[in-house]
Design an enzyme around this catalytic site. Structure first.
Site, mmCIF file in Angstrom:
data_model
loop_
_atom_site.group_PDB
_atom_site.id
_atom_site.type_symbol
_atom_site.label_atom_id
_atom_site.label_comp_id
_atom_site.label_asym_id
_atom_site.label_seq_id
_atom_site.Cartn_x
_atom_site.Cartn_y
_atom_site.Cartn_z
ATOM 1 N N ASP A 45 0.726 -1.291 0.017
ATOM 2 C CA ASP A 45 0.085 -0.204 -0.027
ATOM 3 C C ASP A 45 0.778 1.327 0.119
ATOM 4 O OD1 ASP A 45 1.078 -0.077 2.757
ATOM 5 O OD2 ASP A 45 -1.057 0.039 3.437
ATOM 6 N N SER A 46 2.105 0.969 -0.063
ATOM 7 C CA SER A 46 2.984 2.161 -0.258
ATOM 8 C C SER A 46 2.644 2.638 -1.613
ATOM 9 C CB SER A 46 4.433 1.857 -0.305
ATOM 10 O OG SER A 46 4.713 0.525 -0.889
ATOM 11 N N ASP A 84 -0.987 -6.296 -0.020
ATOM 12 C CA ASP A 84 -1.251 -5.511 1.072
ATOM 13 C C ASP A 84 -2.624 -5.738 1.323
ATOM 14 O OD1 ASP A 84 0.564 -4.952 2.903
ATOM 15 O OD2 ASP A 84 1.243 -2.987 1.971
ATOM 16 N N LYS A 113 -0.585 -9.365 3.231
ATOM 17 C CA LYS A 113 0.072 -8.908 4.314
ATOM 18 C C LYS A 113 -0.694 -8.065 5.237
ATOM 19 C CE LYS A 113 3.401 -5.529 3.882
ATOM 20 N NZ LYS A 113 2.814 -4.476 4.766
ATOM 21 N N GLU A 115 -1.428 -5.491 8.938
ATOM 22 C CA GLU A 115 -0.565 -4.659 9.939
ATOM 23 C C GLU A 115 -1.234 -5.013 11.217
ATOM 24 O OE1 GLU A 115 0.127 -0.613 9.114
ATOM 25 O OE2 GLU A 115 1.060 -1.183 6.798
ATOM 26 N N GLU A 182 9.295 -3.601 10.578
ATOM 27 C CA GLU A 182 9.651 -2.382 10.036
ATOM 28 C C GLU A 182 10.236 -1.465 11.185
ATOM 29 O OE1 GLU A 182 6.825 -0.449 7.332
ATOM 30 O OE2 GLU A 182 7.880 1.292 7.176
HETATM 31 O O1 KIV Z 1 3.525 -0.977 1.550
HETATM 32 C C1 KIV Z 1 4.899 -1.352 1.659
HETATM 33 O O2 KIV Z 1 5.272 -1.144 0.889
HETATM 34 C C2 KIV Z 1 5.175 -2.096 2.921
HETATM 35 C C3 KIV Z 1 6.580 -2.113 3.032
HETATM 36 C C4 KIV Z 1 7.125 -0.878 3.591
HETATM 37 C C5 KIV Z 1 6.930 -3.509 3.649
HETATM 38 O O3 KIV Z 1 4.344 -2.569 3.766
#
Ligand code: KIV
Length: 263
Positions: A45-46, A84, A113, A115, A182
């Site tokens: 989600d970056s 994500d 993934k 959080e 992280e």
């Molecule tokens: O969204 C992302 O790119 C991430 C990385 C920082 C691990 O979660």
């Protein structure tokens, strides 16, 4: 060429070979990363920050991730694909997380993934028991940036360190297949890696993790600034393919991250 599986990742972990991960968001870059031999690609989600230009990840929607997963899958043949779960798509209940994960798996993801620490253990268990591999992301969790008071290193004091170690153990016991850490002290990440029996992937977590991840734009030096935990692999290499090769070699050999990249 066969696409890598969770089984391949686990074999790599058991053999002590470092796992390489980079973020990817679309087909062309993903193709270059894949051809260079990256083990895993994260549709993170970056993308809200490096692709959409926001200052946080909070605006990213489930449909955004699903669409970008499709792009990355189309561009690749070999890399294991992690997607994500974006903010608001899984925190309500395990059932909500399952529905959102099903969308990402249908788009071509092989693992999701999410959080959060111990609070997410029931959700992790619910997903894993229903056939969805899970990467649990702890430490600096960017979707909680406002609660954390900014993008800050976590686990610096004894209480915070103990909480993160406990979180990792609880999530691994709940079935998490990978724990991503992280922005935390390298010594803490080393203890977590030794304490759990699943691979750890670090970003700003020192060299003693089972593998490393960087946001692709940081690795290529095009984010506009260079975070302490990242290295610009484009400098001195000159092409994207050579930069990715240098990243993979540095992670596999243990020369990245170096002391200058650690907290
Ligand atoms: O969204 C992302 O790119 C991430 C990385 C920082 C691990 O979660």
């Amino acid at each position: 060429m066969a696409r890598r599986t969770l089984h391949d990742l686990n074999k790599q972990y058991a053999a002590g070979e470092k796992i390489t991960m980079l973020t990817a968001y679309e087909a062309s870059f993903a193709r270059v990363l894949d051809a260079a031999g990256i083990d895993t690609l994260l549709v993170g989600d970056s993308l809200g920050m490096v692709v959409q230009g926001h200052d946080a990840t909070l605006s990213v929607q489930l449909d955004d991730i699903a669409r970008h997963v499709q792009y990355v899958v189309r561009g690749t043949q070999r890399a294991f694909i992690v997607a994500d779960l974006p903010f608001g798509a899984y925190q309500e209940s395990p059932q909500q997380a399952f529905r959102s994960s099903a969308v990402l798996m249908a788009a071509g993801a092989q693992m999701v993934k999410l959080e959060g620490g111990a609070l997410m253990a029931d959700t992790v268990r619910f997903l894993v028991e229903r056939g969805i591999p899970v990467c649990a992301h702890i430490g600096l969790i960017p979707q909680s940036v406002h609660a954390l008071g900014g993008f800050r290193v976590q686990g610096r004091d004894a209480a915070g360190a103990k909480r993160l170690l406990d979180d990792a153990q609880i999530l691994a016991e709940a079935g998490a297949n990978i724990v991503l850490m992280e922005a935390m002290p390298a010594t803490l990440a080393k203890s977590v890696t030794a304490a759990i029996k699943v691979p750890t992937i670090g970003i700003g977590a020192g060299p003693d993790c089972s593998g490393q991840v960087l946001v692709m734009h940081d690795m290529l030096g095009v984010s506009g600034y260079q975070p302490k935990f990242a290295r610009d692999f484009m400098a001195g290499t000159g092409t994207v393919a050579a930069a990715v090769n240098a990243y993979i070699t540095a992670v596999k050999s243990g020369s990245f991250p170096g002391p200058e990249n650690c907290y």
